[in-house]
Write a protein that holds these residues in place. Structure first.
Motif, PDB file in Angstrom:
ATOM      1  N   ARG A 165       0.693  -1.205  -0.008  1.00 26.29           N
ATOM      2  CA  ARG A 165       0.107   0.095  -0.193  1.00 26.29           C
ATOM      3  C   ARG A 165       0.794   1.171  -0.052  1.00 26.29           C
ATOM      4  O   ARG A 165       1.661   1.583   0.812  1.00 26.29           O
ATOM      5  CB  ARG A 165      -1.131   0.177   1.110  1.00 26.29           C
ATOM      6  CG  ARG A 165      -1.902   1.030   0.986  1.00 26.29           C
ATOM      7  CD  ARG A 165      -2.700   1.246   2.300  1.00 26.29           C
ATOM      8  NE  ARG A 165      -4.171   1.951   2.153  1.00 26.29           N
ATOM      9  CZ  ARG A 165      -4.238   3.436   1.849  1.00 26.29           C
ATOM     10  NH1 ARG A 165      -3.088   3.905   1.840  1.00 26.29           N
ATOM     11  NH2 ARG A 165      -5.232   3.826   1.595  1.00 26.29           N
ATOM     12  N   HIS A 166       0.527   2.115  -1.002  1.00 26.03           N
ATOM     13  CA  HIS A 166       1.328   3.534  -0.831  1.00 26.03           C
ATOM     14  C   HIS A 166       0.884   4.285   0.206  1.00 26.03           C
ATOM     15  O   HIS A 166      -0.098   4.220   0.640  1.00 26.03           O
ATOM     16  CB  HIS A 166       1.135   4.095  -2.319  1.00 26.03           C
ATOM     17  CG  HIS A 166       2.068   5.095  -2.872  1.00 26.03           C
ATOM     18  ND1 HIS A 166       1.854   6.476  -2.352  1.00 26.03           N
ATOM     19  CD2 HIS A 166       3.158   4.847  -3.377  1.00 26.03           C
ATOM     20  CE1 HIS A 166       3.193   7.156  -2.968  1.00 26.03           C
ATOM     21  NE2 HIS A 166       3.757   6.161  -3.466  1.00 26.03           N
ATOM     22  N   HIS A 167       1.595   5.322   0.701  1.00 24.32           N
ATOM     23  CA  HIS A 167       1.503   6.021   1.631  1.00 24.32           C
ATOM     24  C   HIS A 167       0.406   7.253   1.234  1.00 24.32           C
ATOM     25  O   HIS A 167       0.112   8.054   1.995  1.00 24.32           O
ATOM     26  CB  HIS A 167       2.656   6.723   2.274  1.00 24.32           C
ATOM     27  CG  HIS A 167       3.717   7.512   1.290  1.00 24.32           C
ATOM     28  ND1 HIS A 167       4.656   6.803   0.913  1.00 24.32           N
ATOM     29  CD2 HIS A 167       3.384   8.436   0.706  1.00 24.32           C
ATOM     30  CE1 HIS A 167       5.311   7.731   0.156  1.00 24.32           C
ATOM     31  NE2 HIS A 167       4.525   8.861  -0.329  1.00 24.32           N
ATOM     32  N   LEU A 183     -10.037   5.577  -2.566  1.00 23.39           N
ATOM     33  CA  LEU A 183      -8.716   6.056  -1.971  1.00 23.39           C
ATOM     34  C   LEU A 183      -7.644   5.069  -1.889  1.00 23.39           C
ATOM     35  O   LEU A 183      -6.582   5.018  -2.048  1.00 23.39           O
ATOM     36  CB  LEU A 183      -8.739   6.948  -0.711  1.00 23.39           C
ATOM     37  CG  LEU A 183      -9.506   8.154  -1.057  1.00 23.39           C
ATOM     38  CD1 LEU A 183      -9.644   9.020   0.394  1.00 23.39           C
ATOM     39  CD2 LEU A 183      -9.040   8.969  -2.265  1.00 23.39           C
ATOM     40  N   GLU A 184      -8.247   3.686  -1.317  1.00 24.46           N
ATOM     41  CA  GLU A 184      -7.462   2.728  -1.115  1.00 24.46           C
ATOM     42  C   GLU A 184      -7.126   2.069  -2.643  1.00 24.46           C
ATOM     43  O   GLU A 184      -6.001   1.652  -2.672  1.00 24.46           O
ATOM     44  CB  GLU A 184      -7.923   1.661  -0.366  1.00 24.46           C
ATOM     45  CG  GLU A 184      -7.199   0.251   0.049  1.00 24.46           C
ATOM     46  CD  GLU A 184      -8.006  -0.581   1.019  1.00 24.46           C
ATOM     47  OE1 GLU A 184      -7.191  -1.714   1.174  1.00 24.46           O
ATOM     48  OE2 GLU A 184      -9.207  -0.310   1.310  1.00 24.46           O
ATOM     49  N   ALA A 185      -7.910   1.826  -3.360  1.00 28.45           N
ATOM     50  CA  ALA A 185      -7.704   1.448  -4.635  1.00 28.45           C
ATOM     51  C   ALA A 185      -6.757   2.389  -5.477  1.00 28.45           C
ATOM     52  O   ALA A 185      -5.858   1.750  -6.103  1.00 28.45           O
ATOM     53  CB  ALA A 185      -9.150   1.307  -5.580  1.00 28.45           C
ATOM     54  N   GLU A 186      -6.698   3.711  -5.209  1.00 24.66           N
ATOM     55  CA  GLU A 186      -5.783   4.602  -5.980  1.00 24.66           C
ATOM     56  C   GLU A 186      -4.488   4.324  -5.309  1.00 24.66           C
ATOM     57  O   GLU A 186      -3.376   4.426  -5.826  1.00 24.66           O
ATOM     58  CB  GLU A 186      -6.207   6.049  -5.688  1.00 24.66           C
ATOM     59  CG  GLU A 186      -5.061   6.865  -6.351  1.00 24.66           C
ATOM     60  CD  GLU A 186      -5.696   8.401  -6.340  1.00 24.66           C
ATOM     61  OE1 GLU A 186      -6.596   8.681  -6.986  1.00 24.66           O
ATOM     62  OE2 GLU A 186      -5.294   9.139  -5.483  1.00 24.66           O
ATOM     63  N   ALA A 187      -4.273   4.086  -3.794  1.00 27.00           N
ATOM     64  CA  ALA A 187      -3.101   4.088  -3.163  1.00 27.00           C
ATOM     65  C   ALA A 187      -2.397   2.619  -3.785  1.00 27.00           C
ATOM     66  O   ALA A 187      -1.050   2.417  -4.009  1.00 27.00           O
ATOM     67  CB  ALA A 187      -3.423   3.620  -1.779  1.00 27.00           C
ATOM     68  N   GLU A 188      -3.138   1.467  -4.064  1.00 22.57           N
ATOM     69  CA  GLU A 188      -2.443   0.266  -4.623  1.00 22.57           C
ATOM     70  C   GLU A 188      -2.126   0.487  -6.151  1.00 22.57           C
ATOM     71  O   GLU A 188      -1.147  -0.065  -6.342  1.00 22.57           O
ATOM     72  CB  GLU A 188      -3.705  -0.803  -4.224  1.00 22.57           C
ATOM     73  CG  GLU A 188      -3.992  -1.378  -3.040  1.00 22.57           C
ATOM     74  CD  GLU A 188      -5.109  -2.050  -3.038  1.00 22.57           C
ATOM     75  OE1 GLU A 188      -5.555  -2.353  -3.944  1.00 22.57           O
ATOM     76  OE2 GLU A 188      -5.437  -2.648  -1.586  1.00 22.57           O
ATOM     77  N   MET A 241      -0.918   3.319  -7.281  1.00 23.42           N
ATOM     78  CA  MET A 241       0.174   4.153  -6.991  1.00 23.42           C
ATOM     79  C   MET A 241       1.327   3.308  -6.562  1.00 23.42           C
ATOM     80  O   MET A 241       2.572   3.559  -7.079  1.00 23.42           O
ATOM     81  CB  MET A 241       0.047   5.209  -5.853  1.00 23.42           C
ATOM     82  CG  MET A 241      -1.032   6.408  -6.487  1.00 23.42           C
ATOM     83  SD  MET A 241      -1.101   7.662  -5.408  1.00 23.42           S
ATOM     84  CE  MET A 241       0.507   8.266  -5.498  1.00 23.42           C
ATOM     85  N   ALA A 242       1.152   2.155  -5.840  1.00 25.49           N
ATOM     86  CA  ALA A 242       2.123   1.501  -5.357  1.00 25.49           C
ATOM     87  C   ALA A 242       2.814   0.514  -6.470  1.00 25.49           C
ATOM     88  O   ALA A 242       3.919   0.240  -6.539  1.00 25.49           O
ATOM     89  CB  ALA A 242       1.897   0.589  -4.154  1.00 25.49           C
ATOM     90  N   SER A 243       1.909   0.432  -7.261  1.00 26.01           N
ATOM     91  CA  SER A 243       2.354  -0.700  -8.520  1.00 26.01           C
ATOM     92  C   SER A 243       2.344   0.125  -9.775  1.00 26.01           C
ATOM     93  O   SER A 243       2.528  -0.648 -10.679  1.00 26.01           O
ATOM     94  CB  SER A 243       1.206  -1.846  -8.558  1.00 26.01           C
ATOM     95  OG  SER A 243      -0.216  -1.092  -9.043  1.00 26.01           O
ATOM     96  N   ASN A 244       2.465   1.391  -9.711  1.00 27.75           N
ATOM     97  CA  ASN A 244       2.760   2.397 -11.082  1.00 27.75           C
ATOM     98  C   ASN A 244       1.726   1.938 -11.929  1.00 27.75           C
ATOM     99  O   ASN A 244       1.986   1.582 -13.012  1.00 27.75           O
ATOM    100  CB  ASN A 244       4.255   1.952 -11.419  1.00 27.75           C
ATOM    101  CG  ASN A 244       5.190   2.465 -10.265  1.00 27.75           C
ATOM    102  OD1 ASN A 244       4.925   3.485  -9.615  1.00 27.75           O
ATOM    103  ND2 ASN A 244       6.310   2.033 -10.079  1.00 27.75           N
ATOM    104  N   SER A 245       0.658   1.858 -11.622  1.00 24.96           N
ATOM    105  CA  SER A 245      -0.470   1.390 -12.763  1.00 24.96           C
ATOM    106  C   SER A 245      -1.679   2.352 -12.731  1.00 24.96           C
ATOM    107  O   SER A 245      -2.757   1.931 -12.769  1.00 24.96           O
ATOM    108  CB  SER A 245      -0.790   0.022 -12.323  1.00 24.96           C
ATOM    109  OG  SER A 245      -1.758  -0.047 -11.106  1.00 24.96           O
ATOM    110  N   LEU A 246      -1.299   3.536 -12.415  1.00 23.69           N
ATOM    111  CA  LEU A 246      -2.497   4.488 -12.232  1.00 23.69           C
ATOM    112  C   LEU A 246      -3.466   4.841 -13.448  1.00 23.69           C
ATOM    113  O   LEU A 246      -4.607   4.823 -13.606  1.00 23.69           O
ATOM    114  CB  LEU A 246      -1.874   5.941 -11.725  1.00 23.69           C
ATOM    115  CG  LEU A 246      -2.032   6.361 -10.355  1.00 23.69           C
ATOM    116  CD1 LEU A 246      -0.983   7.448 -10.056  1.00 23.69           C
ATOM    117  CD2 LEU A 246      -3.436   6.164  -9.504  1.00 23.69           C
TER     118      LEU A 246
END
Length: 247
Positions: free
Chosen positions: A21-23, A233-238, A240-245
């Motif tokens: 999870r991205h911060h 927001l959690e989906a966006e954080a994930e 961002m963590a996997s560089n797949s926005l």
């Protein structure tokens, strides 16, 4: 005797862990929904009290605060002109000009593919102003203090400028700042909100209790919507963590 290799059960390969999870964006605190609803209910009940009783139990404190602010202004301190200019600038930031800042934040988020955070900021800073704040003003229907120093409309309770300051500070903290930097942002945001509260009473635009209610309803609205938007927001954080926005 040792078991033959064929009799040893095969070990399962470890399951691949999901993306860390991205911060950003930040996760809502525990009990955010309950605390937010409680704050909104408190402000609503105080608004009903103002509707039923034009001089509620806290009007005496409001009167004393307004008198002390007026005495300070009449005393004519050497920094009075600078303070007057500062409060006027805050009045402009809390008015229509203040909507430029959240719109800029929303635009930047969308450019980088963070439309979920942009939707959260838009809902907190723009939609909530129409759906939450304005109905509360209609419920209370509180007159402004006499002789305001700036142009104001009807409905003193709760403070829209303070509400806007709180929602902007919280929304930006949620979507833009990592945990360590967020502490510094709170150190800036809290004095900004307090300055906005003081400026409204200095300009005789609102009572002290109006500014307190504006801060409470702002925090309550942010907490409720933060929890409502948590899955997005959690989906966006994930992502961002996997560089797949953009996927």
């Amino acid at each position: 005797m040792f078991p033959s290799p064929s009799s040893v059960p095969p070990t399962r390969p470890p399951r691949p862990a999901g993306p860390p999870r991205h911060h950003l964006p930040a996760a809502p605190p525990r009990h955010a929904l309950g605390l937010g609803i409680a704050l909104l209910a408190l402000v609503f009940l105080a608004g009903l009290l103002l509707r039923l009783d034009p001089r509620p139990f806290f009007q005496g404190l409001d009167d004393r605060w307004a008198a002390s602010v007026n005495d300070t202004a009449v005393a004519g301190s050497p920094d009075g002109d600078d303070l007057g200019l500062f409060t006027t600038v805050l009045d402009r930031l809390g008015g229509p000009l203040g909507m430029v800042l959240p719109l800029l934040v929303i635009g930047c988020l969308c450019v980088y593919g963070r439309w979920r955070s942009g939707l959260f900021v838009f809902t907190v800073t723009v939609v909530a102003n129409l759906v939450v704040l304005l109905p509360l003003k209609q419920v209370a229907d509180r007159p402004r203090p006499p002789h305001p120093s700036v142009l104001v409309n009807d409905g003193s309770y709760p403070s829209g400028q303070v509400f806007g300051a709180v929602t902007l500070v919280v929304a930006v903290a949620v979507v833009l700042f990592p945990p360590r930097a967020r502490r510094w942002w709170w150190a800036f945001g809290a004095p900004y909100v307090l300055a906005m509260m003081g400026s409204r009473t200095w300009l005789h635009a609102q009572w002290l209790s109006d500014t307190v209610a504006g801060a409470l309803v702002g925090v309550g609205t942010c907490l409720v919507l933060w929890r409502v938007f948590a899955p997005l927001l959690e989906a966006e954080a994930e992502r961002m963590a996997s560089n797949s926005l953009w996927l």
